[in-house]
Design a protein around this motif. Structure first.
Motif, PDB file in Angstrom:
ATOM      1  N   UNK A   9       0.843  -1.199   0.000  1.00  0.00           N
ATOM      2  CA  UNK A   9       0.000   0.000   0.000  1.00  0.00           C
ATOM      3  C   UNK A   9       0.879   1.250   0.000  1.00  0.00           C
ATOM      4  N   UNK A  10       1.997   1.223   0.744  1.00  0.00           N
ATOM      5  CA  UNK A  10       2.906   2.370   0.778  1.00  0.00           C
ATOM      6  C   UNK A  10       3.558   2.627  -0.582  1.00  0.00           C
ATOM      7  N   UNK A  11       3.618   1.619  -1.446  1.00  0.00           N
ATOM      8  CA  UNK A  11       4.222   1.774  -2.765  1.00  0.00           C
ATOM      9  C   UNK A  11       3.349   2.584  -3.708  1.00  0.00           C
ATOM     10  N   UNK A  12       2.147   2.917  -3.271  1.00  0.00           N
ATOM     11  CA  UNK A  12       1.281   3.746  -4.101  1.00  0.00           C
ATOM     12  C   UNK A  12       0.163   2.988  -4.779  1.00  0.00           C
ATOM     13  N   UNK A  13       0.059   1.700  -4.558  1.00  0.00           N
ATOM     14  CA  UNK A  13      -1.037   0.931  -5.137  1.00  0.00           C
ATOM     15  C   UNK A  13      -2.294   1.236  -4.321  1.00  0.00           C
ATOM     16  N   UNK A  14      -3.383   1.483  -5.002  1.00  0.00           N
ATOM     17  CA  UNK A  14      -4.621   1.825  -4.315  1.00  0.00           C
ATOM     18  C   UNK A  14      -5.035   0.689  -3.383  1.00  0.00           C
ATOM     19  N   UNK A  15      -5.374   1.018  -2.138  1.00  0.00           N
ATOM     20  CA  UNK A  15      -5.736  -0.021  -1.162  1.00  0.00           C
ATOM     21  C   UNK A  15      -6.875  -0.924  -1.607  1.00  0.00           C
ATOM     22  N   UNK A  16      -7.869  -0.384  -2.297  1.00  0.00           N
ATOM     23  CA  UNK A  16      -8.984  -1.219  -2.731  1.00  0.00           C
ATOM     24  C   UNK A  16      -8.533  -2.263  -3.759  1.00  0.00           C
ATOM     25  N   UNK A  17      -7.501  -1.931  -4.561  1.00  0.00           N
ATOM     26  CA  UNK A  17      -6.960  -2.912  -5.516  1.00  0.00           C
ATOM     27  C   UNK A  17      -6.221  -4.026  -4.796  1.00  0.00           C
ATOM     28  N   UNK A  18      -5.479  -3.655  -3.762  1.00  0.00           N
ATOM     29  CA  UNK A  18      -4.738  -4.650  -2.978  1.00  0.00           C
ATOM     30  C   UNK A  18      -5.718  -5.582  -2.269  1.00  0.00           C
ATOM     31  N   UNK A  19      -6.728  -5.002  -1.615  1.00  0.00           N
ATOM     32  CA  UNK A  19      -7.666  -5.825  -0.844  1.00  0.00           C
ATOM     33  C   UNK A  19      -8.440  -6.792  -1.736  1.00  0.00           C
ATOM     34  N   UNK A  20      -8.746  -6.375  -2.954  1.00  0.00           N
ATOM     35  CA  UNK A  20      -9.486  -7.237  -3.865  1.00  0.00           C
ATOM     36  C   UNK A  20      -8.649  -8.331  -4.500  1.00  0.00           C
ATOM     37  N   UNK A  21      -7.341  -8.149  -4.530  1.00  0.00           N
ATOM     38  CA  UNK A  21      -6.469  -9.103  -5.209  1.00  0.00           C
ATOM     39  C   UNK A  21      -5.898 -10.179  -4.286  1.00  0.00           C
ATOM     40  N   UNK A  22      -5.848  -9.917  -2.989  1.00  0.00           N
ATOM     41  CA  UNK A  22      -5.207 -10.851  -2.057  1.00  0.00           C
ATOM     42  C   UNK A  22      -6.174 -11.887  -1.499  1.00  0.00           C
ATOM     43  N   UNK A  23      -5.697 -13.122  -1.400  1.00  0.00           N
ATOM     44  CA  UNK A  23      -6.441 -14.153  -0.671  1.00  0.00           C
ATOM     45  C   UNK A  23      -5.646 -14.606   0.554  1.00  0.00           C
ATOM     46  N   UNK A  24      -4.355 -14.310   0.552  1.00  0.00           N
ATOM     47  CA  UNK A  24      -3.506 -14.649   1.685  1.00  0.00           C
ATOM     48  C   UNK A  24      -2.091 -14.156   1.434  1.00  0.00           C
ATOM     49  N   UNK A  25      -1.345 -14.029   2.519  1.00  0.00           N
ATOM     50  CA  UNK A  25       0.044 -13.603   2.426  1.00  0.00           C
ATOM     51  C   UNK A  25       0.861 -14.513   3.334  1.00  0.00           C
ATOM     52  N   UNK A  26       1.963 -15.038   2.793  1.00  0.00           N
ATOM     53  CA  UNK A  26       2.861 -15.869   3.590  1.00  0.00           C
ATOM     54  C   UNK A  26       4.242 -15.238   3.580  1.00  0.00           C
ATOM     55  N   UNK A  27       4.880 -15.279   4.727  1.00  0.00           N
ATOM     56  CA  UNK A  27       6.259 -14.819   4.835  1.00  0.00           C
ATOM     57  C   UNK A  27       7.038 -15.911   5.554  1.00  0.00           C
ATOM     58  N   UNK A  28       8.299 -16.041   5.204  1.00  0.00           N
ATOM     59  CA  UNK A  28       9.114 -17.069   5.843  1.00  0.00           C
ATOM     60  C   UNK A  28      10.538 -16.588   6.046  1.00  0.00           C
ATOM     61  N   UNK A  29      11.168 -17.156   7.042  1.00  0.00           N
ATOM     62  CA  UNK A  29      12.575 -16.903   7.344  1.00  0.00           C
ATOM     63  C   UNK A  29      13.204 -18.227   7.742  1.00  0.00           C
ATOM     64  N   UNK A  30      14.510 -18.274   7.657  1.00  0.00           N
ATOM     65  CA  UNK A  30      15.230 -19.488   8.048  1.00  0.00           C
ATOM     66  C   UNK A  30      15.941 -19.290   9.373  1.00  0.00           C
TER      67      UNK A  30
END
Length: 141
Positions: A9-30
């Motif tokens: 969202x901070x990158x300038x993509x409209x929040x409504x576009x982000x919310x409509x496109x995502x179904x989940x977010x995964x992050x990982x570290x070792x």
């Protein structure tokens, strides 16, 4: 995962576009895995245990790295993934679309059962897979 949503969202993509496109977010570290040949069982101090007692399973044992010939005296052998998964529920989607703060997203996610890197790491440390120090090094900024 929540930070990733906030950064998009901070990158300038409209929040409504982000919310409509995502179904989940995964992050990982070792994290480094403790060497099974030389790891040594330890007892955490009451102060250390008090901070994480709500995160650990009933049957737990913490270990520390020692070092041997099989791990080149490091106490660690291999890597293990810790992760966090944020399913985008209707509530989270709505908050993203409204350009909610990271804190608001975090509170909503935690209310829905979200488990972060630190929680996953502590669980793995309590199972003897990695050390508590390694979890703090990787997952606690």
């Amino acid at each position: 995962a929540i930070s990733a949503v906030a950064r998009v969202v901070e990158m300038g993509i409209e929040p409504y576009l982000v919310s409509g496109a995502l179904i989940g977010v995964e992050a990982q570290r070792l994290v480094r895995k403790l060497c099974p040949h030389c790891k040594q069982k330890i007892t955490l101090t009451p102060m250390q245990l008090d901070r994480i007692i709500h995160l650990i399973p009933d049957d737990f044992a913490f270990y520390a790295p020692v070092g041997c010939g099989k791990c080149s005296q490091t106490g660690y052998l291999g890597r293990e993934m810790i992760s966090e998964v944020l399913p985008i529920s209707d509530k989270i989607s709505s908050l993203i679309a409204k350009n909610a703060t990271k804190e608001e997203l975090t509170n909503a996610a935690l209310a829905e059962g979200f488990k972060d890197f630190f929680t996953d790491g502590i669980r793995r440390a309590a199972m003897g897979i990695t050390s508590i120090e390694e979890v703090y090094r990787v997952a606690k900024s």
